[in-house]
Each structure stands twice: as structure tokens, then as C-alpha cells.
Scaffold this active site. Structure first.
Site, short mmCIF file in Angstrom:
data_model
loop_
_atom_site.label_atom_id
_atom_site.label_comp_id
_atom_site.label_asym_id
_atom_site.label_seq_id
_atom_site.Cartn_x
_atom_site.Cartn_y
_atom_site.Cartn_z
N TYR A 59 -3.86 -3.31 -10.59
CA TYR A 59 -4.55 -3.08 -9.31
C TYR A 59 -6.03 -2.76 -9.56
O TYR A 59 -6.92 -3.34 -8.93
CB TYR A 59 -3.86 -1.92 -8.60
CG TYR A 59 -4.53 -1.43 -7.34
CD1 TYR A 59 -4.38 -2.12 -6.15
CD2 TYR A 59 -5.31 -0.27 -7.35
CE1 TYR A 59 -4.98 -1.65 -4.98
CE2 TYR A 59 -5.91 0.20 -6.20
CZ TYR A 59 -5.74 -0.50 -5.01
OH TYR A 59 -6.34 -0.04 -3.87
N SER A 104 -11.80 -0.25 -4.45
CA SER A 104 -11.12 1.03 -4.69
C SER A 104 -11.85 1.79 -5.79
O SER A 104 -12.43 1.19 -6.70
CB SER A 104 -9.68 0.77 -5.15
OG SER A 104 -9.10 1.96 -5.64
P1 NAD Z 1 -1.78 -0.51 3.68
O1 NAD Z 1 -0.72 -0.91 2.72
O2 NAD Z 1 -1.46 0.44 4.77
O3 NAD Z 1 -2.48 -1.80 4.34
C1 NAD Z 1 -2.65 -2.99 3.65
C2 NAD Z 1 -2.44 -4.11 4.63
O4 NAD Z 1 -2.66 -5.36 3.96
C3 NAD Z 1 -1.00 -4.15 5.17
O5 NAD Z 1 -1.03 -4.28 6.56
C4 NAD Z 1 -0.41 -5.38 4.52
O6 NAD Z 1 0.58 -6.03 5.31
C5 NAD Z 1 -1.65 -6.25 4.38
N1 NAD Z 1 -1.45 -7.30 3.39
C6 NAD Z 1 -0.98 -7.17 2.12
N2 NAD Z 1 -0.92 -8.36 1.53
C7 NAD Z 1 -1.36 -9.27 2.44
C8 NAD Z 1 -1.52 -10.66 2.42
N3 NAD Z 1 -1.20 -11.39 1.35
N4 NAD Z 1 -2.01 -11.28 3.51
C9 NAD Z 1 -2.34 -10.57 4.62
N5 NAD Z 1 -2.20 -9.24 4.69
C10 NAD Z 1 -1.70 -8.60 3.62
O7 NAD Z 1 -2.93 0.08 2.77
P2 NAD Z 1 -4.35 0.72 3.06
O8 NAD Z 1 -4.37 2.00 2.32
O9 NAD Z 1 -4.73 0.69 4.50
O10 NAD Z 1 -5.22 -0.32 2.23
C11 NAD Z 1 -6.24 -1.15 2.77
C12 NAD Z 1 -7.16 -1.53 1.65
O11 NAD Z 1 -7.75 -0.35 1.11
C13 NAD Z 1 -6.46 -2.22 0.47
O12 NAD Z 1 -7.25 -3.27 -0.01
C14 NAD Z 1 -6.36 -1.12 -0.57
O13 NAD Z 1 -6.31 -1.63 -1.88
C15 NAD Z 1 -7.63 -0.35 -0.29
N6 NAD Z 1 -7.60 1.04 -0.78
C16 NAD Z 1 -6.70 1.93 -0.31
C17 NAD Z 1 -6.71 3.22 -0.81
C18 NAD Z 1 -5.75 4.28 -0.35
O14 NAD Z 1 -5.70 5.37 -0.99
N7 NAD Z 1 -4.98 4.07 0.72
C19 NAD Z 1 -7.62 3.58 -1.80
C20 NAD Z 1 -8.51 2.63 -2.27
C21 NAD Z 1 -8.51 1.36 -1.75
#
Ligand code: NAD
Length: 252
Positions: free
Chosen positions: A161, A147
Site C-alpha cells: 500500500y 497517504s
Molecule cells: P474507504 O475504504 O472508506 O473508501 C475507499 C472507497 O474507494 C470505497 O468506497 C471503495 O468502494 C472505493 N474503491 C475501492 N476500490 C475501487 C475501485 N477499484 N473502483 C472504484 N472505487 C473503489 O477508505 P477511506 O479511508 O475513505 O480512503 C479514501 C482514500 O484515502 C484512499 O485512497 C485511502 O488510501 C486514502 N487514505 C486513507 C487513510 C485513512 O486512515 N482512512 C489514510 C491515508 C490515506
């Protein structure tokens, strides 16, 4: 019967958001996909249907990536089904509500670290065991979804985080060197603000507008824009890239 030579990818947390977009793009590019999810079974099932519509094969595995035995069982299932793994996307991650340092408890910090850091380590370990040439593997590629918070530190919002994502970036760098001679590339992506359910809680009412106006591109990103970079880093087109973490944050 002809041998299926399509590459095999495992995407963690694939039922929604960036993971889902990545799994769909990999399916379009001819991968067989192991879809890991944790709780949302119906969303994961609907992804399987979409992947089948694209004519690709998938394997659905419910596993908490923070649980070592669940991760080992997931890779065993993958072995039984396909006997190989070529690509791993460590996408699963969690974010808690906004807090300053004073609101953080050990329980909350540990939960973030166990999912975002320990979970990523465990999946990398199991993938490396299978990809490494010294174990008879044929190499592979790993992408860790970090991130932009890893660079900013997210003060007053998500210190825990941000620190977990910083740890992921350090893992990406170190592991890339450790496994380079095994034919394994390890890269990462650092998304900025991406429109997914991760922000469903929303935080302060004007938070999204405030973030957008702080970005040179004046907008958040789409999951598909992150998926495209992940799939490129996994591909042969990125064959000389390892240990890199690509910033995908609208210019910030
Ligand atoms: P999201 O919450 O839609 O998806 C995250 C997924 O991870 C969910 O399906 C959740 O069920 C799964 N998950 C969580 N804990 C878990 C576990 N212990 N075991 C298995 N699955 C698990 O979020 P997203 O935005 O699609 O995020 C995906 C990745 O991108 C994450 O690592 C997040 O930190 C990163 N990210 C997101 C953003 C953003 O703005 N959305 C920005 C930077 C980084």
C-alpha cells in the site's frame, strides 16, 4: 434556458469515508458532482439523496477504476451529461490486511497497484484529455489522495500500500509539470490515520491507541478535515499551487 455555469467535479470511491465527505463539501460549494463508486450501491444512492437535499446536481456512476474500459465509459457518461469536467479527485483506494514482505503474493500486490496506481493514472488521463486547453478545454484541477504511508513506507504492515501511494506522489509531481501549460493543476494530499471504514478490519486490538499516542496531536483525523484540504486545493484560492502534496497527518 439559462446556462448552468456551476463547476463539475468527479470524485472516485465517493460512496463513503473521505470521498463521501469531499463530494458533500463540493456540493455545498456549488459543484455538480459525478459520484463514482464500485460496489456499495445503497451507500452511493444515499449520498445522491444528501446531495439533492443540498440542491446540487449529481451523476452516479458505478465503475471499477482499475478497469480501463469502465473508466472510459464513466467519462463518456460525464461528457453526455455535462460535456465538461473541471475537477477530479482520485480518492478510491484499497488497503489489505497487515503483512510483512513474506506474506505478500503477486496477486495481492497487483490488485493494490491496479487500483491505487493504474486507476489513478487512467482517471488522470481521461480528465486531462477533456481539461487541456490544446483540446479546447478550459483547464482544471486534480487532487490525488495519497497517504502518510508514502513517507513512512509502512514497514511490517502495508509495504504494498505504501509503495502504491509513493507512486501516486511521483505521478502528482510529474503530471503537474506536464500539464501546467494546459491550465491544469495537479496536487495531492497525504492523510495520516483517519477514522473511516478502511480500518474496519482494525488489525491488532491496540493498533488505534498505539497510532494515536504516536501522533503529536494525539488523535486521528476526521474525513471532513481531509475533504476541506482537497476542496481548497481544487479551488481558485490555491491557484498558484501545483505539484504539491499536503501532509494532513496530525503533525507526524
Ligand atoms: P474507504 O475504504 O472508506 O473508501 C475507499 C472507497 O474507494 C470505497 O468506497 C471503495 O468502494 C472505493 N474503491 C475501492 N476500490 C475501487 C475501485 N477499484 N473502483 C472504484 N472505487 C473503489 O477508505 P477511506 O479511508 O475513505 O480512503 C479514501 C482514500 O484515502 C484512499 O485512497 C485511502 O488510501 C486514502 N487514505 C486513507 C487513510 C485513512 O486512515 N482512512 C489514510 C491515508 C490515506
Amino acid at each position: 434556458m439559462p446556462v448552468n455555469s456551476s463547476p463539475i467535479a468527479l470524485v472516485t470511491g465517493a460512496s463513503r469515508g473521505i470521498g463521501r465527505a469531499t463530494a458533500l463539501l463540493l456540493a455545498k460549494r456549488g459543484y455538480r458532482i459525478c459520484i463514482n463508486y464500485c460496489q456499495d450501491h445503497s451507500a452511493a444512492r444515499s449520498l445522491v439523496s444528501e446531495i439533492e437535499t443540498l440542491g446540487a446536481e449529481s451523476l452516479l456512476v458505478c465503475a471499477n477504476i482499475a478497469d480501463e474500459s469502465a473508466v472510459c465509459e464513466m467519462f463518456d457518461l460525464l461528457d453526455q451529461r455535462w460535456g465538461r469536467i473541471d475537477a477530479l479527485v482520485n480518492n478510491a483506494g484499497i488497503l489489505h490486511t497487515q503483512s510483512t514482505i513474506e506474506g505478500l503474493t503477486a496477486e495481492r500486490i497487483n490488485l493494490i497497484l491496479q487500483t491505487n496506481v493504474t486507476g489513478t493514472f487512467l482517471c488522470c488521463r481521461e480528465a486531462v484529455k477533456r481539461m487541456a486547453k490544446r483540446h479546447g478545454g478550459s483547464g482544471g484541477a486534480i487532487v490525488n489522495v495519497s497517504s502518510a504511508a508514502a513517507r513512512s513506507g509502512s514497514p511490517f504492515e502495508y509495504l504494498d500500500y505504501a509503495a502504491s501511494k509513493g507512486a501516486m506522489d511521483t505521478l502528482t509531481k510529474g503530471l503537474s509539470i506536464e500539464v501546467a501549460a494546459e491550465g491544469i493543476r495537479v496536487n495531492g494530499v497525504r492523510p495520516g490515520f483517519i477514522y473511516t471504514d478502511m480500518h474496519a478490519d482494525g488489525g491488532e486490538p491496540d493498533r488505534v491507541d498505539r497510532i494515536k499516542s504516536s501522533l503529536p496531536m494525539q488523535r486521528g483525523g476526521r474525513p471532513e478535515e481531509i475533504a476541506a484540504a482537497i476542496v481548497w486545493l481544487l479551488s481558485e484560492e490555491a491557484s498558484y499551487s501545483t505539484g504539491s502534496v499536503l501532509d494532513l497527518a496530525g503533525g507526524k
